[in-house]
Design an enzyme around this catalytic site. Structure first.
Site, PDB file in Angstrom:
ATOM      1  N   ASP A   1       0.830  -1.200   0.000  1.00 54.25           N
ATOM      2  CA  ASP A   1       0.000   0.000   0.000  1.00 54.25           C
ATOM      3  C   ASP A   1       0.873   1.263   0.000  1.00 54.25           C
ATOM      4  O   ASP A   1       1.859   1.337   0.740  1.00 54.25           O
ATOM      5  CB  ASP A   1      -0.849  -0.034   1.284  1.00 54.25           C
ATOM      6  CG  ASP A   1      -1.872   1.075   1.355  1.00 54.25           C
ATOM      7  OD1 ASP A   1      -2.736   1.136   0.479  1.00 54.25           O
ATOM      8  OD2 ASP A   1      -1.796   1.891   2.305  1.00 54.25           O
TER       9      ASP A   1
ATOM     10  N   GLU B   1       1.270  -0.647  -5.083  1.00 54.78           N
ATOM     11  CA  GLU B   1       0.343   0.451  -5.395  1.00 54.78           C
ATOM     12  C   GLU B   1       1.215   1.635  -5.814  1.00 54.78           C
ATOM     13  O   GLU B   1       1.586   2.479  -5.005  1.00 54.78           O
ATOM     14  CB  GLU B   1      -0.518   0.828  -4.189  1.00 54.78           C
ATOM     15  CG  GLU B   1      -1.615   1.782  -4.622  1.00 54.78           C
ATOM     16  CD  GLU B   1      -2.190   2.655  -3.529  1.00 54.78           C
ATOM     17  OE1 GLU B   1      -3.227   3.283  -3.772  1.00 54.78           O
ATOM     18  OE2 GLU B   1      -1.599   2.736  -2.423  1.00 54.78           O
TER      19      GLU B   1
END
Ligand code: GLC
Length: 566
Positions: free
Chosen positions: A230, A290
């Site tokens: 993330d 990401e």
């Protein structure tokens, strides 16, 4: 022993060879490809996928019960967005314990059952690794905040204000307002790139790195096959906390526009990624990133100079092609294909409006959904699907501010309605709540669930779902689609995006009509290395077909065919 053997250059060369050998562990084919290069990934948003205990929120037992569905669809690995204990301020992206499951989703025993069932169905499990920040309820932060002398103080980013009532600098949170929050207990500010309830970890502290790396080892031991990392570009901050340059105007939250040069994409990120990759390689695991990038050069960096960082940095520039434009897709595909790593294709996720809405023209949305699937499943690289995309699920954005669940949608209303719209429950059938739950779900299902659901679409050979099944089956079995080179065809055509994939003398041609009117495209394949040829259809939408080297396509039609020399 010859001293020459130990020159730094040679040592470097040897370690590179060792690196490559490690990276080529357990290939699945003669090309040296790894499992994640042939796999189709599928993102599951656990709150919304399947509700095993009928409380209105999805859970792990729900996911387990649907692994058979995913296997039959052609999915090889699922990435589950965070299901760790969390106060759910950012719906799981505020983790309060990295080594457990939130009771709302089940238990570690449920996780183990899910992983065991996944093994039976040949579906690997990828966890979400929220690496930049924790929840403010994580025990590390609670200790950190308790006193300047706490051994955990330096696990987060604490600073004095610039002056009374003034944060240390002008950095702005992604979710609105200053990125600094004053804490009266110790009279200092802490840094949070996202919500104030998501304090940033201090990655300059080796203890943080150790603790976070141990988290990955802990999950590898439990059988996970990798992580989706993330918000990787936000890991490090400028040690001098310099102000970001201010640009004219305001953003959607009414904050100054700034150029985030001092709190994003700092070089330290790459060292962390290289080290994480070493641990991943020891476990035959994949790291998906990401990775929001503005240019191919930025994307290239995430693969690592020696392909020793992320195997699958997601190419979000692809999602920024905001209309069905062959020239724009051509440009983006060619650049990503030539970036030196294995391309990673995404068209939707839990932060982006669903592709069904982004590309739909209101009249041919299902055809366009098929077209987009045909596109990213036939490119060289790995596709990552978003749950429900295979049904043609649409966004269901809140109509009133008071219904918004995503906090950023309340701060940003109406310019930013938040991300509820793309996170609605999976549409399993046409029963109440789309068969997701017998309890009222946490977000309402869109009206389209009556027609766009697994049960109904499974019975309709022309449904979006059946088209997905066909193309995914082809992708798994056709070595040209798995291995072949990409080359663009008819690059001047403004309406039809077409390309050739070639492997060991065999070619597959893909022609996608991105316009709302019927089109014909003729291919001079001799120039691409294949002899004058005809095209045998592999998958085509109704009305699409080939006559010799000429393809006829209805509005938004798809033709995927094998090039046959006759
Ligand atoms: C990532 C996630 C997003 C989350 C944010 C903060 O961008 O995809 O959903 O809000 O990180 O963790």
């Amino acid at each position: 022993m010859n001293r020459f053997l130990f020159t730094p250059t040679l040592l470097l060369a040897l370690s590179l060879v060792a690196l490559q050998a490690a990276a080529q562990k357990n290939p699945v084919d003669a090309e040296g490809h790894q499992w994640w290069q042939h796999a189709v990934f599928y993102e599951v948003y656990p709150r919304s996928f399947a509700d095993g205990n009928n409380d209105g929120v999805g859970d792990l037992n729900g996911i387990t019960s649907k692994l058979g569905y995913l296997h039959d669809l052609g999915v090889d690995a699922i990435w589950i967005t965070p299901c760790y204990p969390s106060p759910q301020v950012d719906f799981g992206y505020d983790v309060s314990d990295y080594e457990n499951i939130d009771p709302m989703y089940g238990t570690l025993a449920d996780f183990d059952r899910m992983a065991a069932e996944g093994k039976k169905q040949n579906i690997r499990i990828i966890m979400d690794y929220v690496i930049n920040h924790t929840s403010d309820k994580h025990k590390w932060f609670i200790a950190s905040k308790s006193s300047k002398k706490s051994p955990y103080r330096n696990w987060y980013v604490w600073r004095d204000g610039k002056a009374p009532n003034q944060p240390p600098n002008n950095w702005i949170s992604e979710f609105g307002g200053s990125a600094w929050k004053f804490d009266p207990t110790t009279g200092q500010y802490y840094y949070h790139y996202f919500y104030a309830e998501q304090p940033d970890l201090n990655w300059n502290n080796p203890a943080v790195e150790k603790a976070m790396f141990d988290v990955t080892r802990w999950w590898y031991k439990r059988g996970v096959a990798g992580f989706r990392l993330d918000a990787v570009d936000t890991l490090f901050e400028d040690p001098d906390l310099r102000d970001n340059p201010v640009l004219p105007g305001k953003n959607k939250f009414g904050d100054p526009n700034t150029q985030e040069i001092y709190n994003k994409k700092l070089p330290g990120v790459h060292e962390v990624l290289q080290n994480l990759r070493k641990v991943a390689d020891e476990n035959d695991a994949v790291l998906i990133g990401e990775t929001w990038t503005k240019s191919i050069d930025e994307l290239k960096k995430y693969y690592g100079e020696h392909n020793n960082e992320l195997q699958l940095p997601m190419d979000f520039m692809f999602t920024r092609v905001d209309k069905l434009s062959p020239p724009e897709f051509r440009r983006q595909i060619a650049a990503a294909d030539a970036a030196g790593g294995w391309p990673t294709w995404v068209i939707s996720n839990h932060d982006i409006e669903r592709s069904y809405n982004r590309y739909g023209d209101g009249a041919h949305n299902d055809d366009i959904a098929k077209l987009m699937a045909a596109l990213y499943f036939t490119l060289r690289g790995t596709p990552i699907m978003y749950y429900g995309e295979e049904l043609g699920m649409e966004n269901n954005d809140p109509k009133r501010k008071e219904d918004v669940k995503d906090p950023k949608g309340r701060t940003g209303w109406p310019a930013d309605k938040g991300r509820d719209g793309e996170r609605t429950p999976m549409q399993w059938n046409d029963a109440e709540n789309a068969g997701f739950s017998t309890h009222e779900p946490w977000l309402p299902v869109p009206p389209s669930y009556k027609t766009h659901n697994v049960a109904a679409e499974s019975k309709d050979p022309n449904s979006v779902l059946e088209f997905y099944r066909k193309v995914l089956a082809l992708r798994h079995t056709n070595s040209v689609l798995l291995e072949g080179n990409y080359s663009a065809l008819n690059e001047e055509d403004p309406n039809v995006l077409s390309y050739l994939r070639t492997y060991k003398g065999n070619s597959v041609l893909v022609a996608l009509n991105m316009s709302g009117s019927a089109q014909k495209a003729s291919f001079h394949l001799g120039a691409q290395g294949a002899s004058p040829a005809s095209l045998d259809p592999l998958v085509a939408t109704p009305g699409a077909g080939a006559n010799g080297p000429e393809v006829t396509l209805p509005a938004f039609g798809v033709f995927i065919g094998e090039v046959a020399s006759r």
